[in-house]
Scaffold this active site. Structure first.
Site, PDB file in Angstrom:
ATOM      1  N   LYS A 192       0.854  -1.183   0.000  1.00  0.00           N
ATOM      2  CA  LYS A 192       0.000   0.000   0.000  1.00  0.00           C
ATOM      3  C   LYS A 192       0.895   1.240   0.000  1.00  0.00           C
ATOM      4  O   LYS A 192       1.761   1.385   0.866  1.00  0.00           O
ATOM      5  CB  LYS A 192      -0.920   0.007   1.225  1.00  0.00           C
ATOM      6  CG  LYS A 192      -2.075  -0.970   1.122  1.00  0.00           C
ATOM      7  CD  LYS A 192      -2.976  -0.870   2.337  1.00  0.00           C
ATOM      8  CE  LYS A 192      -4.271  -1.661   2.120  1.00  0.00           C
ATOM      9  NZ  LYS A 192      -4.045  -3.063   1.766  1.00  0.00           N
ATOM     10  N   HIS A 208     -13.439 -15.483  -3.505  1.00  0.00           N
ATOM     11  CA  HIS A 208     -13.744 -16.712  -2.783  1.00  0.00           C
ATOM     12  C   HIS A 208     -15.138 -17.230  -3.164  1.00  0.00           C
ATOM     13  O   HIS A 208     -15.641 -18.173  -2.568  1.00  0.00           O
ATOM     14  CB  HIS A 208     -13.702 -16.464  -1.270  1.00  0.00           C
ATOM     15  CG  HIS A 208     -12.427 -15.849  -0.801  1.00  0.00           C
ATOM     16  ND1 HIS A 208     -12.327 -14.545  -0.379  1.00  0.00           N
ATOM     17  CD2 HIS A 208     -11.174 -16.369  -0.723  1.00  0.00           C
ATOM     18  CE1 HIS A 208     -11.077 -14.288  -0.041  1.00  0.00           C
ATOM     19  NE2 HIS A 208     -10.354 -15.371  -0.251  1.00  0.00           N
ATOM     20  N   GLY A 240     -13.767  -5.004  -3.850  1.00  0.00           N
ATOM     21  CA  GLY A 240     -13.546  -3.777  -3.094  1.00  0.00           C
ATOM     22  C   GLY A 240     -13.967  -3.936  -1.651  1.00  0.00           C
ATOM     23  O   GLY A 240     -15.017  -4.516  -1.362  1.00  0.00           O
ATOM     24  N   ALA A 241     -13.138  -3.417  -0.735  1.00  0.00           N
ATOM     25  CA  ALA A 241     -13.372  -3.664   0.693  1.00  0.00           C
ATOM     26  C   ALA A 241     -13.481  -2.400   1.536  1.00  0.00           C
ATOM     27  O   ALA A 241     -13.592  -2.492   2.754  1.00  0.00           O
ATOM     28  CB  ALA A 241     -12.253  -4.546   1.253  1.00  0.00           C
ATOM     29  N   ARG A 262     -11.430  -7.992   7.175  1.00  0.00           N
ATOM     30  CA  ARG A 262     -11.798  -9.398   6.990  1.00  0.00           C
ATOM     31  C   ARG A 262     -13.040  -9.733   7.812  1.00  0.00           C
ATOM     32  O   ARG A 262     -13.918 -10.457   7.363  1.00  0.00           O
ATOM     33  CB  ARG A 262     -10.644 -10.315   7.414  1.00  0.00           C
ATOM     34  CG  ARG A 262      -9.359 -10.156   6.645  1.00  0.00           C
ATOM     35  CD  ARG A 262      -9.425 -10.549   5.178  1.00  0.00           C
ATOM     36  NE  ARG A 262     -10.117  -9.608   4.335  1.00  0.00           N
ATOM     37  CZ  ARG A 262      -9.611  -8.444   3.906  1.00  0.00           C
ATOM     38  NH1 ARG A 262      -8.417  -8.062   4.305  1.00  0.00           N
ATOM     39  NH2 ARG A 262     -10.305  -7.659   3.112  1.00  0.00           N
ATOM     40  N   ARG A 277      -4.970  -7.117 -10.810  1.00  0.00           N
ATOM     41  CA  ARG A 277      -5.666  -7.943  -9.824  1.00  0.00           C
ATOM     42  C   ARG A 277      -7.070  -7.367  -9.654  1.00  0.00           C
ATOM     43  O   ARG A 277      -7.234  -6.215  -9.229  1.00  0.00           O
ATOM     44  CB  ARG A 277      -4.928  -7.926  -8.487  1.00  0.00           C
ATOM     45  CG  ARG A 277      -5.592  -8.742  -7.390  1.00  0.00           C
ATOM     46  CD  ARG A 277      -4.756  -8.671  -6.097  1.00  0.00           C
ATOM     47  NE  ARG A 277      -5.128  -9.710  -5.168  1.00  0.00           N
ATOM     48  CZ  ARG A 277      -5.764  -9.505  -4.008  1.00  0.00           C
ATOM     49  NH1 ARG A 277      -6.085  -8.274  -3.657  1.00  0.00           N
ATOM     50  NH2 ARG A 277      -6.071 -10.510  -3.227  1.00  0.00           N
ATOM     51  N   ASP A 334      -1.498  -2.057  -4.269  1.00  0.00           N
ATOM     52  CA  ASP A 334      -2.888  -2.172  -3.818  1.00  0.00           C
ATOM     53  C   ASP A 334      -3.629  -0.866  -4.067  1.00  0.00           C
ATOM     54  O   ASP A 334      -3.066   0.220  -3.867  1.00  0.00           O
ATOM     55  CB  ASP A 334      -2.955  -2.503  -2.325  1.00  0.00           C
ATOM     56  CG  ASP A 334      -2.616  -3.952  -2.025  1.00  0.00           C
ATOM     57  OD1 ASP A 334      -2.739  -4.786  -2.931  1.00  0.00           O
ATOM     58  OD2 ASP A 334      -2.205  -4.231  -0.885  1.00  0.00           O
TER      59      ASP A 334
END
Length: 312
Positions: free
Chosen positions: A102, A232, A193-194, A294, A189, A136
């Site tokens: 980052k 996932h 989005g988080a 997460r 990649r 990132d």
């Protein structure tokens, strides 16, 4: 109703994670309570050991020394030094791993010049070792400057640098078209989005994010550029498999990516099926922000931590 509930859950977790009492407790006990499932250790030595084990199962890796939002140049250089140490350790150990980072951890919020100085130090070493560094993508406020820096570094370092693209942003398709048309080789990649973004710049509905995600996966695969599908989600995995088969896209032009500690059985199954499967392996002292995201992604991750809290 479920989409609204998940959206509320995500906002709640990210809001609570900023509470000083909560963050203090988790930072003190989190690794023992289960954060180690998602973070491969505090030291680089611990991380390399985990990478070696993953390699033995046919998995390749991207290592990430956790950290973001540094506030002085000394901290930024310390993060840079950690990235250089990662590249050295990968070279010396012979493990199959590249690296992600980052740019806020390298001084992006201090100045572009500080960040560029540190990025060039890292990419000089990556080029020397014939390795690869993934930048990132962070929150929306950093996108324009990230794109600007990536363009400069891409022209200098070519195949040794790549970028993350987020499906939940309205601007993503236009950004990708420009990158695909500008560079002969553009390794991206692709993620959903988080970060918690405004509905003015990002899709608020999960169904819209999912739809755009499949769109950009297909778009990049057809462009001929290397595609990293970070997911996932079985629906996305199966869709990608069917799409590459239909369009005769060889397996060496794309890979699947998953996070360390998430669906390890599926990771190994994809290797058995002949796909490249890369595991994103984070490590370091500054793991709290990553860990919070997460937990925000899935109630199952929160239940895992709660279960460990009450285990005798």
């Amino acid at each position: 109703m479920r989409l609204i509930t998940m959206s509320f859950y995500r906002k709640l977790v990210l809001s609570v994670s900023g509470n000083k009492v909560v963050s203090g407790f988790i930072k003190k006990y989190g690794m023992k309570l289960g954060a180690a499932r998602f973070v491969a250790g505090v030291t680089l030595k611990e991380a390399i050991e985990q990478v070696n084990l993953l390699n033995q199962d046919g998995l390749v890796v991207t290592l990430d020394h956790l950290g973001e939002f540094v506030f002085d140049e000394q901290e930024a250089f310390a993060s840079t030094r950690a990235c250089l140490d990662v590249l050295d350790a990968v070279k010396q150990s012979g493990v199959k791993s590249n690296m992600s980072l980052k740019m806020t951890s390298l001084g992006l919020d201090l100045s572009k010049e500080v960040c560029m100085k540190h990025m060039r130090m890292i990419l000089d070493k990556a080029r020397e070792y014939d390795n690869f560094v993934r930048i990132d993508m962070e929150d929306y406020a950093h996108i324009d400057i990230t794109m600007e820096i990536f363009d400069e570094l891409k022209r200098e370092y070519g195949k040794h640098v790549g970028l993350v693209i987020q499906a939940y942003l309205f601007r993503t398709v236009d950004d990708m078209k420009r990158l695909e048309e500008t560079y002969e080789h553009c390794n991206l990649r692709l993620v959903k989005g988080a970060y918690l973004e405004s509905p003015k710049v990002a899709y608020a509905d999960k169904a819209d994010v999912d739809k755009n995600y499949l769109k950009i996966i297909e778009m990049h695969l057809l462009s001929g550029h290397y595609t990293a599908v970070a997911t996932h989600d079985d629906n996305v995995i199966n869709h990608t498999k069917a799409f590459v088969q239909k369009h005769n896209i060889p397996n060496d032009r794309f890979e699947f990516q998953m996070l360390y500690g998430v669906r390890p059985e599926t990771q190994r199954q994809l290797v058995k099926e002949g796909y490249t499967m890369r595991v994103y392996v984070p490590y370091g002292n500054d793991w709290y922000g990553y860990f919070s995201r997460r937990i925000a992604e899935s109630p199952a991750n929160a239940f895992f931590i709660l279960k460990n809290m009450f285990r005798k």
